[in-house]
Design an enzyme around this catalytic site. Structure first.
Site, mmCIF file in Angstrom:
data_model
loop_
_atom_site.group_PDB
_atom_site.id
_atom_site.type_symbol
_atom_site.label_atom_id
_atom_site.label_comp_id
_atom_site.label_asym_id
_atom_site.label_seq_id
_atom_site.Cartn_x
_atom_site.Cartn_y
_atom_site.Cartn_z
ATOM 1 N N HIS A 159 -6.378 19.153 -2.622
ATOM 2 C CA HIS A 159 -4.867 19.378 -2.240
ATOM 3 C C HIS A 159 -4.014 19.926 -3.356
ATOM 4 O O HIS A 159 -4.835 20.516 -4.393
ATOM 5 C CB HIS A 159 -4.209 17.978 -1.833
ATOM 6 C CG HIS A 159 -4.281 16.829 -2.956
ATOM 7 N ND1 HIS A 159 -3.529 17.140 -4.189
ATOM 8 C CD2 HIS A 159 -4.748 15.558 -2.914
ATOM 9 C CE1 HIS A 159 -3.804 15.825 -4.838
ATOM 10 N NE2 HIS A 159 -4.387 14.977 -4.200
ATOM 11 N N HIS A 214 -4.326 18.838 -7.148
ATOM 12 C CA HIS A 214 -5.738 19.668 -8.014
ATOM 13 C C HIS A 214 -5.145 21.111 -8.362
ATOM 14 O O HIS A 214 -5.795 21.353 -9.504
ATOM 15 C CB HIS A 214 -6.826 19.245 -7.025
ATOM 16 C CG HIS A 214 -7.227 17.978 -6.497
ATOM 17 N ND1 HIS A 214 -7.075 17.532 -5.124
ATOM 18 C CD2 HIS A 214 -7.471 16.726 -7.337
ATOM 19 C CE1 HIS A 214 -7.354 16.186 -5.134
ATOM 20 N NE2 HIS A 214 -7.818 15.836 -6.326
ATOM 21 N N CYS A 245 -7.992 -2.709 -6.647
ATOM 22 C CA CYS A 245 -7.202 -1.314 -5.743
ATOM 23 C C CYS A 245 -8.498 -0.429 -5.533
ATOM 24 O O CYS A 245 -8.772 0.199 -6.554
ATOM 25 C CB CYS A 245 -6.024 -1.040 -6.491
ATOM 26 S SG CYS A 245 -5.507 0.499 -5.836
ATOM 27 N N CYS A 300 -6.965 3.217 -7.004
ATOM 28 C CA CYS A 300 -7.079 3.422 -8.463
ATOM 29 C C CYS A 300 -8.605 3.112 -9.099
ATOM 30 O O CYS A 300 -8.973 3.568 -10.110
ATOM 31 C CB CYS A 300 -6.238 2.389 -9.276
ATOM 32 S SG CYS A 300 -4.616 2.428 -8.868
ATOM 33 N N CYS A 344 -0.742 -2.072 -5.791
ATOM 34 C CA CYS A 344 -0.748 -1.496 -7.030
ATOM 35 C C CYS A 344 0.698 -0.597 -7.135
ATOM 36 O O CYS A 344 1.211 -0.541 -6.014
ATOM 37 C CB CYS A 344 -1.656 -0.671 -7.340
ATOM 38 S SG CYS A 344 -1.898 1.083 -6.789
ATOM 39 N N HIS A 398 -0.834 3.065 -5.018
ATOM 40 C CA HIS A 398 -1.543 3.201 -3.712
ATOM 41 C C HIS A 398 -0.784 2.274 -2.635
ATOM 42 O O HIS A 398 -0.436 1.291 -3.069
ATOM 43 C CB HIS A 398 -3.005 3.026 -3.797
ATOM 44 C CG HIS A 398 -3.519 4.160 -4.660
ATOM 45 N ND1 HIS A 398 -3.801 4.112 -5.870
ATOM 46 C CD2 HIS A 398 -4.074 5.337 -4.333
ATOM 47 C CE1 HIS A 398 -4.250 5.056 -6.620
ATOM 48 N NE2 HIS A 398 -4.510 5.879 -5.569
ATOM 49 N N LYS A 433 4.448 11.266 -3.794
ATOM 50 C CA LYS A 433 3.192 11.867 -4.491
ATOM 51 C C LYS A 433 2.277 12.344 -3.420
ATOM 52 O O LYS A 433 1.992 11.625 -2.313
ATOM 53 C CB LYS A 433 2.461 10.857 -5.433
ATOM 54 C CG LYS A 433 1.229 11.458 -5.970
ATOM 55 C CD LYS A 433 0.673 10.294 -6.767
ATOM 56 C CE LYS A 433 -0.656 10.968 -7.381
ATOM 57 N NZ LYS A 433 -1.808 10.169 -7.341
ATOM 58 N N LYS A 444 -4.701 12.427 -1.370
ATOM 59 C CA LYS A 444 -5.738 12.429 -0.315
ATOM 60 C C LYS A 444 -5.516 11.436 0.626
ATOM 61 O O LYS A 444 -5.605 11.696 1.888
ATOM 62 C CB LYS A 444 -7.093 12.292 -0.966
ATOM 63 C CG LYS A 444 -7.789 13.403 -1.789
ATOM 64 C CD LYS A 444 -9.251 13.388 -2.144
ATOM 65 C CE LYS A 444 -9.291 13.617 -3.542
ATOM 66 N NZ LYS A 444 -9.039 12.555 -4.525
HETATM 67 O O1 ME8 Z 1 -8.059 10.386 -10.730
HETATM 68 N N1 ME8 Z 1 0.025 15.858 -8.330
HETATM 69 O O2 ME8 Z 1 -9.632 11.895 -9.274
HETATM 70 P P1 ME8 Z 1 -8.540 12.479 -8.147
HETATM 71 C C1 ME8 Z 1 -0.405 16.633 -9.323
HETATM 72 N N2 ME8 Z 1 -11.848 10.663 -10.428
HETATM 73 N N3 ME8 Z 1 -1.948 16.033 -9.813
HETATM 74 C C2 ME8 Z 1 -2.259 15.173 -8.818
HETATM 75 C C3 ME8 Z 1 -1.795 14.761 -7.755
HETATM 76 C C4 ME8 Z 1 -0.346 15.085 -7.375
HETATM 77 N N4 ME8 Z 1 -0.092 14.782 -6.198
HETATM 78 N N5 ME8 Z 1 -2.764 13.928 -7.193
HETATM 79 C C5 ME8 Z 1 -3.869 13.885 -8.046
HETATM 80 C C6 ME8 Z 1 -9.367 10.911 -10.215
HETATM 81 N N6 ME8 Z 1 -3.273 14.445 -9.019
HETATM 82 C C7 ME8 Z 1 -10.598 10.413 -11.076
HETATM 83 C C8 ME8 Z 1 -10.294 11.181 -12.289
HETATM 84 S S1 ME8 Z 1 -11.490 11.802 -14.737
HETATM 85 C C9 ME8 Z 1 -12.623 11.312 -15.718
HETATM 86 C C10 ME8 Z 1 -11.649 10.875 -13.208
HETATM 87 C C11 ME8 Z 1 -4.435 14.688 -10.313
HETATM 88 O O3 ME8 Z 1 -9.086 13.203 -7.362
HETATM 89 C C12 ME8 Z 1 -4.799 13.273 -10.848
HETATM 90 O O4 ME8 Z 1 -3.650 12.861 -11.558
HETATM 91 O O5 ME8 Z 1 -7.669 11.184 -7.742
HETATM 92 C C13 ME8 Z 1 -6.039 13.620 -11.707
HETATM 93 O O6 ME8 Z 1 -5.665 14.089 -12.829
HETATM 94 C C14 ME8 Z 1 -6.726 14.820 -10.725
HETATM 95 O O7 ME8 Z 1 -5.623 15.301 -9.856
HETATM 96 C C15 ME8 Z 1 -7.852 14.339 -9.971
HETATM 97 O O8 ME8 Z 1 -7.369 13.249 -9.206
#
Ligand code: ME8
Length: 538
Positions: free
Chosen positions: A22, A25, A131, A134, A148, A151, A306, A309
């Site tokens: 999304h 990312h 959670c 998280c 949490c 979520h 926020k 997914k």
């Molecule tokens: O957290 N706005 O994966 P992820 C901005 N697998 N950034 C966002 C966001 C939003 N609405 N939603 C998610 C994970 N992100 C773990 C990471 S690293 C060793 C493991 C950002 O798919 C989120 O903060 O939930 C993170 O930096 C990245 O997208 C991946 O999120």
């Protein structure tokens, strides 16, 4: 640490793949890409990476819900995530999928082994509230309305025997590192948040899950068939897998194990604790250097919530690019979404920003200057210039301000401000063009009756055009990390080789003596009229 001689390893978070990529990312990738391109312009050697975090329980559950084998599911979804950087014009040096990349398991196991050898891993019976969003246990003190803070799903009560990591042992050391700035956290509020979290006292955390609960999905704990390694232990190790750890030879020495290097992680604020507390503690235990900086960006929100997914409020970044083009999307994300604060995504604002700022200001400046110059190509040369007027000096000063403004804003991790500084130069150049009216000079050159008067006007015209071209060239160099496509189109129109965009040094006003301008169509056809309806749901 921003010294050009110090190599930079910049990582983005590896994404869970339990849904579609999304705009959150996309924001992370775009911020990282612009930052890295700017650092490269300063002459730094950079390794820039991304990937997917496959071994999570939420990926497993998403696969089960669809009746697909988890490995097949993460492979399929992982491909989709890997396409995102390319769609956005983001150039990563490496991309790692934790379930299929042969470099990953040896790195995780070597890290595990080092922590075990230090005596920091032990077994304990445990119960807690888990959670899934998280992928972490939530302590009673962290509960917000029974869940949490991020979520909405209910927590699960889990009771099992796990392997634990002695985080408590590193409390004092982490506090010192954070307070001394050796482990920097940006921006300041996030640093304060981590320090206050550590000050409250660190509790050991579990680094394995029962094989039954994980349905065997994940890396097995060495010597313990009943457990798989906790997904965050597995995921954080990706930063070392990408460098070939534990073997030297794939950049490990240059970017991680042998100082000096800048080791920077770019992440969203929801995963700060994992990066600024758990990860450094694991590295301390393993006797490895720590990251030097954790850079934290804000959230992309929709109506203040926020985007996520699992929340079902995502906006498809592929569709944004398909409808509005890479440059419009990059411009909106980097100029109008704040780097470190939360920002609401509004498609109508994207269109407006494109049409009024990119097309209306930058596009218009280029269009009127370059097409005029293409009619007088021999004039655009420093040789045409006479003594500088106040207006010339002001323009040159605006270019100098833009250069220092961009460098400062990037150092302050305020990319929206860096783009604003470039737009100030564009505004100054538009003011200059309005005041000097090169189009009037051009008309007069063709209509005056004496050759002497024509020659004088030509000098004036050449002078004005050269100043405008210099402003546009500096704009292109400064803009290249943010809008590489636009910068290269400007360079082509000015007749400047693309290689000149690669060095920040070239963003000094007055460097180029001569131009070979070319004609061409509008740089940014307006979207407001091309896309209808303006706010169709994405
Ligand atoms: O957290 N706005 O994966 P992820 C901005 N697998 N950034 C966002 C966001 C939003 N609405 N939603 C998610 C994970 N992100 C773990 C990471 S690293 C060793 C493991 C950002 O798919 C989120 O903060 O939930 C993170 O930096 C990245 O997208 C991946 O999120």
């Amino acid at each position: 640490m921003n010294h050009p001689q110090i190599p930079l390893f910049l990582t983005t978070a590896i994404s869970y793949v339990n849904g579609e990529p999304h705009v959150g990312h996309a924001l992370e990738l775009l911020i990282a890409d612009a930052y890295v391109r700017h650092q490269r312009q300063r002459g730094r050697l950079v390794r820039f990476t991304g990937g997917t975090d496959d071994h999570s329980l939420k990926n497993l559950r998403a696969a089960e819900a669809l009746g697909i084998a988890p490995l097949e599911y993460v492979r399929r979804q992982g491909e989709r995530f890997e396409q995102l950087p390319r769609a956005l014009g983001v150039e990563l040096d490496d991309y790692l999928h934790t379930s299929s990349d042969a470099r990953h398991a040896p790195a995780v196991l070597a890290l595990w082994e080092r922590c075990r050898a230090t005596g920091d891993l032990y077994q304990r019976e445990y119960w807690g509230l888990y959670c899934n969003g998280c992928e972490a246990f939530i302590s009673e003190t962290e509960l917000v309305r029974g869940g949490c803070a991020v979520h909405r799903e209910p927590l699960e009560r889990i009771s099992e025997t796990n392997w634990f990591f002695r985080l408590s042992r590193y409390e004092g050391k982490l506090l010192t590192l954070l307070q001394s700035g050796s482990l920097a956290v940006e921006p300041r509020e996030r640093h304060n948040e981590v320090v206050s979290f550590v000050r409250q006292g660190l509790r050991d955390f579990s680094v394995s899950r029962s094989r039954a609960r994980a349905r065997g999905f994940g890396l097995g704990v060495p010597g313990d068939d009943s457990q798989v390694i906790y997904v965050w232990f597995d995921a954080l190790a990706n930063y070392l897998s990408l460098l070939g750890f534990p073997e030297e030879g794939s950049g490990l020495a240059r970017y991680w194990s042998e100082a000096p290097a800048a080791r920077e992680h770019l992440i969203g604020k929801d995963i700060l604790r994992f990066h600024a507390v758990y990860w450094p503690a694991l590295l301390l235990s393993a006797g490895l250097p720590l990251p030097t900086c954790i850079k934290t960006h804000g959230y992309v929100t929709r109506d203040g919530v926020k985007i996520g997914k699992s929340l079902g409020n995502g906006v498809d970044p592929f569709e944004l690019v398909a409808r509005f083009g890479i440059e419009a999307v990059r411009f909106y994300f980097l100029r109008h979404l704040h780097t470190t604060k939360d920002s609401d995504l509004r498609v109508e604002r994207l269109i407006e920003a494109h049409d009024s700022e990119l097309a209306g200001k930058l596009g218009n400046l280029l269009q009127r200057t370059a097409s005029l110059a293409a009619r007088h190509p021999e004039l655009v040369s420093v040789k045409a210039c006479t003594a500088p007027s106040d207006a010339d000096t002001e323009l040159a000063q605006a270019a100098r301000h833009a250069l220092s403004g961009v460098a400062q804003a990037v150092d302050d991790f305020a990319l929206q401000q860096a783009v604003a500084s470039i737009l100030e130069l564009v505004a100054a150049a538009n003011r200059y063009a309005d005041a000097q009216e090169p189009w009037t000079l051009s008309r007069k050159v063709r209509t005056v009756s004496t050759p002497r008067a024509a020659a004088e006007l030509q000098v004036q015209l050449g002078h004005v055009l050269w100043h405008l071209f210099e402003s546009l060239r500096v704009t292109a160099v400064l803009l290249a990390p943010f809008l590489p496509g636009t910068a290269s189109t400007i360079a082509t129109r000015l007749g400047v080789p693309p290689s000149e965009l690669l060095t920040l040094e070239r963003a000094r006003f007055g460097l180029r003596q001569r131009y070979r301008p070319r004609g061409g169509g509008p740089l940014f056809p307006r979207l407001g009229t091309a896309v209808s309806p303006l706010t169709a749901p994405l």
